[in-house]
Motif scaffolding. Structure first.
Motif, PDB file in Angstrom:
ATOM      1  N   LYS A 197     -62.934 -55.648 -26.913  1.00 59.88           N
ATOM      2  CA  LYS A 197     -62.140 -55.031 -27.971  1.00 59.88           C
ATOM      3  C   LYS A 197     -62.583 -53.588 -28.219  1.00 59.88           C
ATOM      4  O   LYS A 197     -61.784 -52.761 -28.671  1.00 59.88           O
ATOM      5  N   VAL A 245     -56.780 -54.100 -23.981  1.00 55.47           N
ATOM      6  CA  VAL A 245     -56.211 -54.734 -25.160  1.00 55.47           C
ATOM      7  C   VAL A 245     -56.482 -56.242 -25.064  1.00 55.47           C
ATOM      8  O   VAL A 245     -56.394 -56.828 -23.987  1.00 55.47           O
ATOM      9  N   TYR A 263     -55.440 -59.875 -26.813  1.00 49.53           N
ATOM     10  CA  TYR A 263     -54.515 -60.496 -27.759  1.00 49.53           C
ATOM     11  C   TYR A 263     -54.222 -61.958 -27.416  1.00 49.53           C
ATOM     12  O   TYR A 263     -54.382 -62.387 -26.274  1.00 49.53           O
ATOM     13  N   SER A 264     -53.799 -62.673 -28.428  1.00 51.14           N
ATOM     14  CA  SER A 264     -53.461 -64.080 -28.244  1.00 51.14           C
ATOM     15  C   SER A 264     -51.992 -64.174 -27.868  1.00 51.14           C
ATOM     16  O   SER A 264     -51.128 -63.821 -28.666  1.00 51.14           O
ATOM     17  N   TYR A 265     -51.733 -64.640 -26.687  1.00 53.23           N
ATOM     18  CA  TYR A 265     -50.361 -64.682 -26.190  1.00 53.23           C
ATOM     19  C   TYR A 265     -49.645 -65.968 -26.589  1.00 53.23           C
ATOM     20  O   TYR A 265     -48.431 -66.056 -26.569  1.00 53.23           O
ATOM     21  N   ASP A 280     -57.713 -70.004 -30.549  1.00 51.51           N
ATOM     22  CA  ASP A 280     -56.912 -69.221 -29.614  1.00 51.51           C
ATOM     23  C   ASP A 280     -57.795 -68.806 -28.449  1.00 51.51           C
ATOM     24  O   ASP A 280     -58.971 -68.499 -28.636  1.00 51.51           O
ATOM     25  N   PRO A 317     -57.558 -65.861 -26.181  1.00 49.97           N
ATOM     26  CA  PRO A 317     -56.786 -64.652 -25.894  1.00 49.97           C
ATOM     27  C   PRO A 317     -56.987 -64.163 -24.467  1.00 49.97           C
ATOM     28  O   PRO A 317     -57.967 -64.518 -23.815  1.00 49.97           O
ATOM     29  N   LYS A 353     -54.559 -51.401 -20.834  1.00 45.42           N
ATOM     30  CA  LYS A 353     -53.475 -50.912 -21.684  1.00 45.42           C
ATOM     31  C   LYS A 353     -52.270 -50.459 -20.874  1.00 45.42           C
ATOM     32  O   LYS A 353     -51.163 -50.329 -21.402  1.00 45.42           O
ATOM     33  N   HIS A 401     -45.918 -57.978 -22.240  1.00 47.40           N
ATOM     34  CA  HIS A 401     -46.295 -59.366 -22.481  1.00 47.40           C
ATOM     35  C   HIS A 401     -45.454 -59.931 -23.619  1.00 47.40           C
ATOM     36  O   HIS A 401     -45.041 -59.206 -24.517  1.00 47.40           O
ATOM     37  N   ARG A 420     -44.892 -63.701 -26.124  1.00 45.37           N
ATOM     38  CA  ARG A 420     -45.608 -64.911 -26.519  1.00 45.37           C
ATOM     39  C   ARG A 420     -45.006 -66.150 -25.854  1.00 45.37           C
ATOM     40  O   ARG A 420     -43.793 -66.301 -25.785  1.00 45.37           O
TER      41      ARG A 420
END
Lengths: 313, 526
Positions: free
Chosen positions: B266, B272, B274-276, B500, B502, B507, B512, B514
């Motif tokens: 992070k 990046v 993130y939780s998809y 989650d 992730p 970047k 992407h 969800r």
């Protein structure tokens, strides 16, 4: 000589047979069920049982061994449970990366360690000798993965000189191939540099105390020639032995390096096969390693003839 | 000296120049998946890697969007008879397999028949099916013996085993043998010649694929492909090496970074995290109902009461924003999640667990708890479970082993002192446990069948059968609540909270969306 070679080659047959039986039995007695692993997490016991039947694992061990041994004698090492590919093909795919890594490692190790060992013997007790001994202790002590992470951080991430991971086949071009092998080879070679340098130092030191060295110096030969032609040449047998053993150990001992640098070699194949209880692959790889060890030992023995004319077979 | 400097400068420049094969090609997406891809038949195994491989090359009749709603995918239109027994489906036009052959009703029938022999929901659905037939080149019909409430849910299920559509001749392979050819009609074509197990898997864009018009969401919508080639790096499995490779730009996407390494990722401005997935994963403790002490439901209840979820989540995940407690046995945030019957665990405390254990008549039989030492994703859970159970008064025999030994051993029905077991812990992806049919622990047929642990409860089975037959959403919800309440009452298993997992990406990778799996359509690389 030819008789010796033939006898040694014939002697590999019982060795391989014993290895085959032992590996087969040990795998069958070890915990773990390939069918349960293959079926996945949500499979029912009935589904696992069906898969076990399809793989032939529900048959008596003697029958399983008979089938496998029969196929092996016909040159077929079987099919991987896990990958559904011929084991021979799997080994073939993974051989190049491991051989390349082992070759570069041992070459680099020999090119660095032998001169270091000779100079340390020549300057016995001096600062260079002590520094080399200190380095060799460090080389033996530092875990491969720690060294790998340090080198990756410095050389790849900070300086950006070499890739962090991966392997490029030689067919894709020599430079990408070489570039991807530099860090793994250097990482792996440190322990061998330490080992070979120590053995070289000890052997050359012993040779330098011999009468023929004094005679060579008395004749007025240059020191470099004394060291190489008379010192190193007469100290070669133990050095070559250690290098040979090093190669054998390298072939099977590259797992950590292959993991950290993501090299798809035989080491990783073996670990994956063991974790997946992929019996045909484990058996095939271990037989292959055994054959390589036997062959390397034979080559080492044969090299003695050329290194020491007093040795005859 | 100048020569030496020049040589060093040249060497530095030469070494740092990227190799030809590593050229930063915006048309090649380089991914490190969460595991190794070994089995290429997504119907033969429930392994998530095989499922993800399936999503690359196959298409599905229906899909599930990010709001857990089933939407058509290969199907264009469908009708249901008033008695809800005859379902007619028409396929979209332009569907074709990678070898150019059109997708037909016969392909669909063969694919569903094979899937219906392996998947839990598929088996359940086929129990209702009287006749499955092709009714035209692009149509098929499903005639049911009686109405069934989960036809679309089953056909659109997003996780293992997904009913992928294969060619008839391939789908006719015995369901218990792996397929040999891998020809789908999905957005990517599998390059068999470049597949090297443990090294890499390669997919190229299916130029003939006709995406739906809708925006992508979950496993539904337009599967637009913006890269020419996707490479799965199967060799890179060291957690730190994966992060290093992502930081240096040698890979584009890391599917499942290790939890302790996430803060570092992070902090990287080029990456990046993130939780998809709109639905989380759930940890679970599974009891073996066949043997003492967990053959006694009161003993199982005592364990359930001891298992407060927070300690498990703290120990295993550690990153606060990535985990949350969830009382429900069905994935929280999905339609059937509820708090019915959860009091025994949600309002539990150690004192209550101790009382329950005492009242159960527990005789001190040690609990053989299997701990996988090589699976970082769950390896801390058994230690927490052991500690909590000891505090409650259990005797615990914590046995360390590698995951595959555990997998083999959990299939054994023998007594724990003869190579069997009492308890293990695992994690499920949300869609695999989000309704009473998919959730393997609700198949309480006992020793005769069912999932490891072999729980037996006729009441759950009865409610589950009603759930399968019910077509009214409201009533289905009520039935799911009743099933859960009963499952807590007999303590089939213990849910241990949700988390989650992730992904991390450069970047430069965008697009992407969800979804309940790792989907690589709509993704762009700049």
């Amino acid at each position: 000589m030819l008789n010796f070679v033939l006898r040694r080659l014939l002697a590999t047959i019982p060795v391989l047979l014993i290895v085959a039986v032992l590996v087969f039995l040990m795998l069958r007695l070890a915990p773990g069920d390939p069918a349960a692993i293959l079926a996945g997490d949500a499979a029912s016991t009935e589904q696992i049982a069906r898969i076990r039947t399809n793989l032939g694992l529900d048959r008596p061990i003697v029958v399983q061994f008979g089938i496998w041994a029969g196929n092996m004698l016909a040159g077929d090492l079987g099919e991987s449970f896990y990958y559904k590919m011929k084991v021979v093909k799997l080994i073939g795919q993974r051989l190049e990366p491991t051989l390349a890594l082992a070759t570069f490692t041992i070459l680099f190790a020999v090119l660095v360690s032998v001169p270091l060992g000779v100079v340390a013997a020549w300057r016995f007790g001096g600062w260079f000798d002590r520094a080399l001994m200190g380095f060799s202790v460090l080389g033996f002590s530092i875990p491969v993965f720690v060294l790998a992470y340090i080198l990756i951080y410095l050389v790849s991430l900070k300086l950006g000189l070499l890739p962090v991971q991966g392997y490029q086949r030689i067919g894709d071009g020599f430079w990408p191939f070489f570039r991807h092998l530099i860090l793994p080879s250097v990482t792996l070679s440190v322990i061998y540099i330490a080992l070979i340098a120590r053995v070289t130092r000890a052997s050359v030191l012993e040779a330098l105390g011999e009468d023929y060295i004094r005679t060579a110096r008395a004749k007025g030969l240059p020191e470099f020639r004394v060291l190489v032609r008379h010192g190193l040449a007469n100290a070669a047998v133990p050095i070559v032995t250690v290098i040979g053993i090093g190669i054998a150990l390298l072939i099977g001992g590259v797992v950590v390096t292959e993991s950290v640098y993501a090299i798809p070699g035989l080491g990783r194949l073996t670990v994956d096969a063991v974790l997946a209880r992929d019996f045909p692959t484990i058996q095939g790889v271990i037989l292959f390693f055994s054959f390589v060890y036997v062959l390397l030992n034979l080559l080492i023995d044969l090299s003695y003839v050329f290194l020491d004319p007093r040795i005859r077979y | 000296m100048r020569k030496l400097i020049a040589l060093l400068a040249f060497t530095t420049a030469y070494l740092s120049a990227p190799g030809a094969a590593l050229a930063q090609d915006s048309k090649v997406l380089r991914i490190v998946p969460h595991s190794n891809l070994a089995i290429l038949d997504p119907i033969w195994t429930t392994a998530y890697m095989s499922r993800n491989h399936g999503y690359m090359i196959y298409d599905t009749l229906f899909g599930t969007d990010e709001n857990s709603q089933v939407k058509p995918q290969m199907v264009d239109t469908w009708t249901v008879s008033p008695d809800k027994k005859v379902w007619n489906f028409k396929l979209r036009s332009g569907l074709a397999f990678h070898d150019g052959k059109p997708v037909t009703g016969e392909d669909v029938v063969a694919s569903l028949n094979r899937w219906g022999k392996r998947d839990a929901m598929g088996v359940a659905l086929m129990g209702f099916v009287d006749k499955l037939e092709a009714t035209g080149a692009d149509a098929f019909r499903m005639t049911l013996k009686e109405p069934c409430g989960f036809v679309l849910e089953a056909l659109g299920k997003p996780s293992s085993n997904v009913p992928f559509i294969m060619q008839k001749r391939i789908a006719e392979t015995d369901a218990f043998k792996q397929i040999e050819e891998h020809i789908g009609s999905g957005p990517y074509v599998f390059v068999r010649e470049e597949f090297k197990p443990g090294d890499k898997a390669v997919y190229v864009r299916n130029a003939k694929y006709v995406p739906r018009k809708e925006a992508p969401s979950g496993s539904t919508g337009g599967k637009q492909v913006f890269v020419e080639r996707v490479e799965w790096n199967l060799a890179l499995r060291d957690a730190q090496a994966q992060v290093n490779a992502l930081a240096k730009g040698e890979i584009d996407i890391l599917e499942q970074p290790s939890f302790p390494l996430i803060p570092g990722l992070k902090a990287n401005p080029d990456v990046v995290v993130y939780s998809y997935s709109p639905v989380p994963l759930q940890y679970m403790a599974r009891f073996n109902h066949l043997h003492k002490p967990f053959d006694n439901p009161k003993v199982r209840q005592a364990a359930l009461a001891a298992f407060a979820q927070e300690p498990f989540l703290q120990a295993q995940v550690g990153v606060k924003e990535l985990y949350r407690t969830c009382d429900s046995m069905f994935t929280c945030g999905t339609p059937y999640a509820s708090s019915f019957g959860t009091e025994i665990q949600s309002k539990s405390n150690m004192k209550k667990a101790q009382e329950l254990l005492k009242a159960s008549g527990y005789d001190g039989t040690p609990v053989v708890l299997m701990k996988p030492t090589d699976l970082a994703a769950i390896d801390k859970l058994p230690d927490v479970a052991a500690q909590l159970m000891r505090q409650a008064g259990f005797k615990v025999d914590l046995q360390a082993m590698d995951w595959q030994t555990l997998v083999g051993r959990r299939a054994k029905k023998d007594a724990p002192d003869k190579g069997g077991w009492n308890m293990f812990l695992t994690a499920w992806q949300g869609p695999d446990i989000w309704n009473p049919i998919a959730n393997a622990t609700m198949d309480t047929r006992g020793e005769a069948s069912g999932w490891f642990g072999w729980g037996k409860d006729d009441k759950i089975l009865e409610l589950r059968n009603l759930f399968m037959r019910e077509t009214d959403d409201g009533k289905r919800k009520k039935l799911a609540e009743a099933i859960q309440a009963r499952a807590f009452e007999v303590a089939t298993h213990a849910p241990l909270g949700e988390f989650d997992a992730p992904l991390a990406a450069r970047k430069s990778v965008t697009g992407h969306f969800r979804g309940t799996g790792n989907f690589y359509w709509n993704v762009k690389k700049n």
